[in-house]
Design a protein around this motif. Structure first.
Motif, mmCIF file in Angstrom:
data_model
loop_
_atom_site.group_PDB
_atom_site.id
_atom_site.type_symbol
_atom_site.label_atom_id
_atom_site.label_comp_id
_atom_site.label_asym_id
_atom_site.label_seq_id
_atom_site.Cartn_x
_atom_site.Cartn_y
_atom_site.Cartn_z
ATOM 1 N N ARG A 66 -9.616 12.544 22.391
ATOM 2 C CA ARG A 66 -9.919 11.088 23.141
ATOM 3 C C ARG A 66 -10.649 11.650 24.449
ATOM 4 O O ARG A 66 -11.541 10.871 25.037
ATOM 5 C CB ARG A 66 -8.496 10.585 23.598
ATOM 6 C CG ARG A 66 -7.927 9.878 22.410
ATOM 7 C CD ARG A 66 -6.773 9.146 22.919
ATOM 8 N NE ARG A 66 -5.491 10.141 23.344
ATOM 9 C CZ ARG A 66 -4.546 10.269 22.859
ATOM 10 N NH1 ARG A 66 -4.383 10.296 21.332
ATOM 11 N NH2 ARG A 66 -3.750 11.215 23.503
ATOM 12 N N ARG A 67 -10.532 12.667 25.101
ATOM 13 C CA ARG A 67 -11.168 13.179 26.069
ATOM 14 C C ARG A 67 -12.661 13.561 25.889
ATOM 15 O O ARG A 67 -13.431 12.915 26.737
ATOM 16 C CB ARG A 67 -10.588 14.607 26.499
ATOM 17 C CG ARG A 67 -11.235 15.020 28.030
ATOM 18 C CD ARG A 67 -10.478 16.347 28.304
ATOM 19 N NE ARG A 67 -11.228 16.679 29.646
ATOM 20 C CZ ARG A 67 -10.867 17.778 30.348
ATOM 21 N NH1 ARG A 67 -9.628 18.623 29.722
ATOM 22 N NH2 ARG A 67 -11.421 18.181 31.489
ATOM 23 N N ASP A 68 -12.793 13.877 24.764
ATOM 24 C CA ASP A 68 -14.408 14.092 24.486
ATOM 25 C C ASP A 68 -15.016 12.717 24.259
ATOM 26 O O ASP A 68 -16.129 12.481 24.585
ATOM 27 C CB ASP A 68 -14.609 14.856 22.878
ATOM 28 C CG ASP A 68 -14.186 16.384 23.244
ATOM 29 O OD1 ASP A 68 -13.812 16.757 24.350
ATOM 30 O OD2 ASP A 68 -13.927 16.926 22.014
ATOM 31 N N VAL A 69 -14.328 11.800 23.661
ATOM 32 C CA VAL A 69 -14.948 10.390 23.545
ATOM 33 C C VAL A 69 -15.239 9.871 24.946
ATOM 34 O O VAL A 69 -16.249 9.222 24.991
ATOM 35 C CB VAL A 69 -14.054 9.613 22.556
ATOM 36 C CG1 VAL A 69 -14.477 7.922 22.875
ATOM 37 C CG2 VAL A 69 -13.930 10.048 20.949
ATOM 38 N N GLU A 70 -14.240 9.967 25.767
ATOM 39 C CA GLU A 70 -14.555 9.089 27.062
ATOM 40 C C GLU A 70 -15.657 10.014 27.820
ATOM 41 O O GLU A 70 -16.522 9.466 28.318
ATOM 42 C CB GLU A 70 -13.275 9.715 27.981
ATOM 43 C CG GLU A 70 -12.097 8.788 27.395
ATOM 44 C CD GLU A 70 -10.721 9.041 28.036
ATOM 45 O OE1 GLU A 70 -10.621 9.866 29.101
ATOM 46 O OE2 GLU A 70 -9.642 8.435 27.896
ATOM 47 N N VAL A 71 -15.890 11.380 27.780
ATOM 48 C CA VAL A 71 -17.040 12.017 28.274
ATOM 49 C C VAL A 71 -18.296 11.471 27.700
ATOM 50 O O VAL A 71 -19.186 11.294 28.393
ATOM 51 C CB VAL A 71 -16.705 13.568 28.073
ATOM 52 C CG1 VAL A 71 -18.023 14.284 28.456
ATOM 53 C CG2 VAL A 71 -15.478 14.044 28.910
ATOM 54 N N LEU A 76 -13.755 25.254 15.748
ATOM 55 C CA LEU A 76 -13.426 24.851 17.003
ATOM 56 C C LEU A 76 -13.096 23.234 17.109
ATOM 57 O O LEU A 76 -12.205 22.837 17.853
ATOM 58 C CB LEU A 76 -14.594 25.326 17.975
ATOM 59 C CG LEU A 76 -14.214 24.666 19.530
ATOM 60 C CD1 LEU A 76 -13.051 25.517 20.099
ATOM 61 C CD2 LEU A 76 -15.649 25.225 20.258
ATOM 62 N N VAL A 77 -13.983 22.515 16.162
ATOM 63 C CA VAL A 77 -13.906 21.082 16.343
ATOM 64 C C VAL A 77 -12.609 20.813 15.431
ATOM 65 O O VAL A 77 -12.056 19.836 16.063
ATOM 66 C CB VAL A 77 -15.089 20.411 15.804
ATOM 67 C CG1 VAL A 77 -15.133 19.133 15.427
ATOM 68 C CG2 VAL A 77 -16.417 20.877 16.686
ATOM 69 N N LEU A 78 -12.504 21.374 14.525
ATOM 70 C CA LEU A 78 -11.431 21.181 13.363
ATOM 71 C C LEU A 78 -10.090 21.477 14.151
ATOM 72 O O LEU A 78 -9.034 21.005 13.986
ATOM 73 C CB LEU A 78 -11.505 21.999 12.084
ATOM 74 C CG LEU A 78 -12.437 21.172 11.482
ATOM 75 C CD1 LEU A 78 -12.673 22.224 9.986
ATOM 76 C CD2 LEU A 78 -12.339 20.075 11.001
ATOM 77 N N SER A 79 -10.035 22.453 15.134
ATOM 78 C CA SER A 79 -8.588 22.744 15.938
ATOM 79 C C SER A 79 -8.558 21.878 17.023
ATOM 80 O O SER A 79 -7.446 22.195 17.779
ATOM 81 C CB SER A 79 -9.049 24.241 16.307
ATOM 82 O OG SER A 79 -10.301 24.367 17.264
ATOM 83 N N HIS A 80 -9.360 20.872 17.545
ATOM 84 C CA HIS A 80 -9.029 20.089 18.649
ATOM 85 C C HIS A 80 -7.803 19.241 18.304
ATOM 86 O O HIS A 80 -7.612 18.534 16.980
ATOM 87 C CB HIS A 80 -10.230 19.247 18.789
ATOM 88 C CG HIS A 80 -11.525 19.811 19.370
ATOM 89 N ND1 HIS A 80 -12.473 19.356 19.985
ATOM 90 C CD2 HIS A 80 -11.240 21.239 20.053
ATOM 91 C CE1 HIS A 80 -13.331 20.073 20.839
ATOM 92 N NE2 HIS A 80 -12.615 21.253 20.712
#
Length: 445
Positions: free
Chosen positions: A221-226, A211-215
């Motif tokens: 960028r959205r995960d980093v902002e969250v 799941l992480v590799l398919s991002h």
């Protein structure tokens, strides 16, 4: 042609002067292995690291009497079980070929796969999802491919996943180890027994990794902002909660320092006490605790110093000096030499008790002075003259009852209060504590 030829001056017109011969400059030769640019930057100084030519490292010391030749000789390897004989070039010194095993045989490493018998399989290893033939084939392939389960799953005859193959192999090996051990404690430290393989956890790990590799980049960028927003919210909550928990970060069992803590004597309600004797340094301590928590990493001695300053901020310079003098009299250092948790706790507790003692001494001195003033006023002053100290104190609300009257039917106390100028005099002498001048007599008196 030079300047003398232009001016028409003979070249030997002036007597020759013996010039002092200057010693020739010693030219430093550039060492080998350093480029000209680097040597110019160093200014001719010796290099920090020894400069050695790489070619010198490759050279091997050869004795004059050694004769080296290369020969095509056969060899065998202990890593092979078929005793295959091969040939290679060998360095021969003085006609004596090298002896011993093949030099690359030491890199032949194999996995020790546990073997089981038919009786052990029938007793311990029966599984409805696996037959004995499939289990035997799995262990043979594990020994052949050195536990490379990706390769084993690709060559396995039946459709088994990598997790299923791993689970079967490690569960069988673990069961055999426990069954063969005299007691379970003998194999408790074995890796296969201590950390058993978890098939469900391995599947979940691979699913999360996929799941992480398919991002996409937008999702990353959205995960980093969250995560950054969550970090800001956590820090804001810590800042808000810090003043509400004033307990010391270095000592968990000691409350905030202050002379009016919960276990100290409650301050007197009399308004005549000086304001410096009733302090509340809890807010200063809370601010210090909040700043220390924001630092996250700090020395315990630094935290102790900040907390002591916060506790003594409202005590006054004289009180601080008296605390330090008391510590000196007790033989206690102002700063602990070894600021451990226990030492800091005892040091803070001692300072708190000294502040409490000084507060009680101030109260005792004030009460003694107040009692002395009352006793002196009862012996030296008439009943109608109020004391100067009681006028400023909270005893103004006490009702004064005169004991005698004047000649004109007026109260002497009232006549004393109506006095405006120096021409009128009271019948009673002034109190020696007030140090007033005597008044002149009037004709009417």
């Amino acid at each position: 042609m030079d300047a003398k030829d232009i001016l028409g001056i003979p070249k030997n017109a002036l007597p020759s002067q013996d010039k002092k011969s200057k010693p020739p400059k010693e030219t430093q030769r550039k060492p080998d292995g350093i480029s000209r640019e680097v040597y110019a930057l160093t200014g001719g100084l010796a290099p920090l690291m020894p400069a050695i030519d790489v070619n010198h490292l490759k050279r091997k010391a050869q004795l004059e009497n050694e004769k080296i030749t290369w020969q095509w000789l056969p060899f065998t390897s202990s890593a092979r079980k078929d005793d295959l004989q091969l040939y290679h070039w060998v360095r021969v010194v003085n006609g004596v070929p090298p002896t011993g095993d093949y030099s690359f045989a030491k890199y032949n490493k194999s996995v020790d796969v546990i073997k089981y018998t038919d009786e052990e399989y029938a007793k311990y290893l029966s599984d409805p999802a696996w037959t004995k033939e499939e289990t035997d084939q799995l262990f043979d392939m594990c020994e052949q491919f050195d536990l490379r389960f990706i390769v084993i799953a690709d060559r396995f005859p039946t459709s088994k996943t990598v997790e299923e193959l791993k689970h079967r192999y490690y569960s069988v090996s673990r069961t055999i180890l426990i069954a063969r051990a005299p007691s379970p404690g003998d194999v408790a430290g074995h890796p296969l027994v201590k950390d058993p393989y978890n098939e469900s956890q391995e599947k979940e790990r691979k699913r999360a990794l996929a799941l992480v590799l398919s991002h996409t980049k937008h999702q990353e960028r959205r995960d980093v902002e969250v995560l950054a927003q969550a970090k800001r919210i956590t820090e804001a909550r810590k800042t808000i909660k810090a003043p509400k928990a004033p307990e010391l970060p270095i000592i968990s069992d000691v409350g905030p320092l202050g002379i009016d803590s919960a276990d100290n004597v409650s301050p007197p309600t009399n308004s005549q006490l000086p304001s410096s004797s009733v302090t509340n340094p809890v807010s200063e301590t809370a601010s210090v605790v909040a700043s220390l928590r924001m630092m996250r990493v700090y020395l315990r001695s630094y935290a102790l110093e900040q907390l002591v300053q916060a506790a003594s901020s409202s005590a006054g310079l004289r009180t601080i000096k008296r605390v330090e003098q008391t510590l000196h009299d007790l033989g206690v250092n102002l700063k602990p030499k070894v600021p451990t948790r226990a030492v800091c706790a005892e040091h803070l507790e001692l300072r708190k008790e000294i502040l409490t003692l000084l507060n009680l001494q101030k109260q005792l001195q004030y009460k003694e002075a107040e009692g002395t003033s009352y006793r002196d006023a009862s012996y030296t002053e008439p009943p109608g003259t109020p004391t100067k100290r009681s006028v400023r104190a909270a005893d103004l609300d006490q009702t004064f009852t005169p004991d005698s009257l004047g000649f004109g039917g007026e109260r002497s106390g009232k006549r004393e209060q109506k006095r405006k100028g120096p021409g009128r005099l009271s019948e009673a002498p002034s109190s020696p504590a007030q140090s007033k001048r005597p008044r002149k007599f009037k004709a009417s008196d």
